[in-house]
Scaffold this motif. Sequence first.
Motif, PDB file in Angstrom:
ATOM      1  N   UNK A   1       0.846  -1.189   0.000  1.00 35.33           N
ATOM      2  CA  UNK A   1       0.000   0.000   0.000  1.00 35.33           C
ATOM      3  C   UNK A   1       0.882   1.239   0.000  1.00 35.33           C
ATOM      4  N   UNK A   2       1.692   1.350  -1.033  1.00 36.71           N
ATOM      5  CA  UNK A   2       2.668   2.440  -1.082  1.00 36.71           C
ATOM      6  C   UNK A   2       2.907   2.905  -2.507  1.00 36.71           C
ATOM      7  N   UNK A   3       3.238   4.194  -2.614  1.00 33.81           N
ATOM      8  CA  UNK A   3       3.774   4.733  -3.853  1.00 33.81           C
ATOM      9  C   UNK A   3       5.241   5.051  -3.576  1.00 33.81           C
ATOM     10  N   UNK A   4       6.123   4.586  -4.454  1.00 33.70           N
ATOM     11  CA  UNK A   4       7.554   4.811  -4.236  1.00 33.70           C
ATOM     12  C   UNK A   4       7.994   6.087  -4.954  1.00 33.70           C
ATOM     13  N   UNK A   5       8.903   6.807  -4.340  1.00 32.71           N
ATOM     14  CA  UNK A   5       9.470   7.997  -4.968  1.00 32.71           C
ATOM     15  C   UNK A   5      10.923   7.686  -5.331  1.00 32.71           C
ATOM     16  N   UNK A   6      11.240   7.849  -6.617  1.00 34.35           N
ATOM     17  CA  UNK A   6      12.587   7.546  -7.098  1.00 34.35           C
ATOM     18  C   UNK A   6      13.237   8.832  -7.599  1.00 34.35           C
ATOM     19  N   UNK A   7      14.473   9.034  -7.211  1.00 38.00           N
ATOM     20  CA  UNK A   7      15.255  10.170  -7.713  1.00 38.00           C
ATOM     21  C   UNK A   7      15.802   9.776  -9.084  1.00 38.00           C
ATOM     22  N   UNK A   8      15.405  10.537 -10.100  1.00 34.32           N
ATOM     23  CA  UNK A   8      15.766  10.147 -11.461  1.00 34.32           C
ATOM     24  C   UNK A   8      17.242  10.394 -11.775  1.00 34.32           C
ATOM     25  N   UNK A   9      17.942  11.114 -10.918  1.00 35.93           N
ATOM     26  CA  UNK A   9      19.365  11.356 -11.171  1.00 35.93           C
ATOM     27  C   UNK A   9      20.214  10.143 -10.837  1.00 35.93           C
ATOM     28  N   UNK A  10      19.878   9.474  -9.719  1.00 32.05           N
ATOM     29  CA  UNK A  10      20.703   8.325  -9.328  1.00 32.05           C
ATOM     30  C   UNK A  10      19.893   7.030  -9.201  1.00 32.05           C
ATOM     31  N   UNK A  11      18.600   7.104  -9.492  1.00 38.91           N
ATOM     32  CA  UNK A  11      17.713   5.944  -9.462  1.00 38.91           C
ATOM     33  C   UNK A  11      17.663   5.284  -8.088  1.00 38.91           C
ATOM     34  N   UNK A  12      17.793   6.091  -7.054  1.00 42.10           N
ATOM     35  CA  UNK A  12      17.607   5.586  -5.700  1.00 42.10           C
ATOM     36  C   UNK A  12      16.204   5.923  -5.204  1.00 42.10           C
ATOM     37  N   UNK A  13      15.739   5.060  -4.311  1.00 38.34           N
ATOM     38  CA  UNK A  13      14.471   5.362  -3.665  1.00 38.34           C
ATOM     39  C   UNK A  13      14.701   6.464  -2.652  1.00 38.34           C
TER      40      UNK A  13
END
Lengths: 111, 391
Positions: free
Chosen positions: B270-282
């Motif tokens: 039950x989650x939406x993940x946020x990913x940093x598009x610069x380093x592809x980390x959560x």
Amino acid sequence: MPNKSRRIRCAGTLLLAIFFPCLAWADSPSPPRQAELLNLVRQDCGSCHGLRLNGGLGLPLTPAALDGKSPDALKDAILHGRNGTAMPPWNPFLTEDEARWIVQMLLKGLP
Amino acid sequence: MRRYLILPLLLFQLFLTGCATAPQRGTGDLGVIIERATGSIQVVETTHRTRLGQVTGLGDLSHASINYSRDARYAYVFGRDGGLTKVDLLGMRIVKRVMQSGNSIGGAISQDGRLVAVANYTPGGIKVFDAETLDLVADIPAIDRAGKSSKVIGLVDVPGNRFVFSLFDSGEIWVADMRTPSKPAVAKFLNVGKEPYDAMITADGRYYLAGLFGEDGLALLDLWNMEAGVKRVLNGYGKGEQKLPVYKMPHLEGWAATGNELLVPAVGRHEVLVIDQNNWNEVGRIPVHGQPVFVVARPDNRHVWVNFAFPDNDTVQVIDVPSRTIIKTLKPGKAVLHMEFTPRGEQVWVSVRDDDKVEIYDTETFAKISDLHAGKPSGIFFTHRAHRTGL
């Protein structure tokens, strides 16, 4: 009072037996629940198995595809899911009788 | 002699009258609502929020999707039964229909608009058609190294007239270069992860991301740097936690890219993940009402709308991107399947399958503006998709 309600139930069962001879065994779901279950099978099972149950990410569930499979095993797959596949357990939403009824319907072909 | 001239003149007159009475209109505010139950589509317009007509006879439309021709006049409808149908939105009629496989899952249109590709389950692979005539141009069976056929998912177009897609069973990503349409050049990436179930391409057409069902993580291909191969990102994002059973596969087509961040549905959580598009980390997780199915950004990227899998599919939530908090929870009705924003995002159309309606909301006030009747509506597709890579 209880007598009356039993009479009504008997009459209901009799009517069911007349109109749906093969459905009217004791623990078959009520007609409104049957409609809900059919919608669930078509629409929600249909997400993976196809609206016409010809398969998709999930296997086809047509009478031809299920021919020869054990109804009990099919019921268990519905209730408990299938390990190692995307098939989830539906037992939070279905009773054993309801799953058994769904299997009967699938084997005959949905109306 | 004169007698012979009269007939063509009369016909010409009729033709002119016909032209004069047919109202001319653009297609920029048009769209299509899939009606699963009846195998039909509704043609709608978003300016006055009305239904213009219905086109029937499109076969099994469970999981149907649509691509638009580059002039945004024709819709290519991909049906579950392998049917590919070209529909004229203005003429409200089927132009051409072919049964191209036994079982298909979606399609894509090439950058130049000349090719339409369809992803198939049975037999697995993609077939490429001439967008004009629907004649078969190329057939690319998805046969892995062991000689086994694989279901194909996550088919998108990318710049360079290429198609990218994933093989569910064998865990591969293929890039088909269609510069010579009859001779596709296919680059294959093997062992990308277990059971890629859907994929998306970032709006710039650079990053192809496949979600993995068989394990936690995503497979990432940078199309500007294909030599680097497929990278695994967000590896084991749910390690050690019990995944919930999944009653509906999340869709990645609508993954929200909001500037530097990607918001993606977590599988079985039950989650939406946020990913940093610069380093592809959560970089964050946003707890939501249920298992997310579509996570779509409003065109200005300030808000993200989320719908959910069975049994939580009566709800839609709105996430405020800067604060990563839920600012609105709506209950449109039973079985919300899809959400589509108008081109500039002032409205969102929400399909509510079991209530046989499409609800229209104001995306600023969240007030319901209107609703339209539709028979078991699923996908809603507006024509501005014609001009976006990957849609």
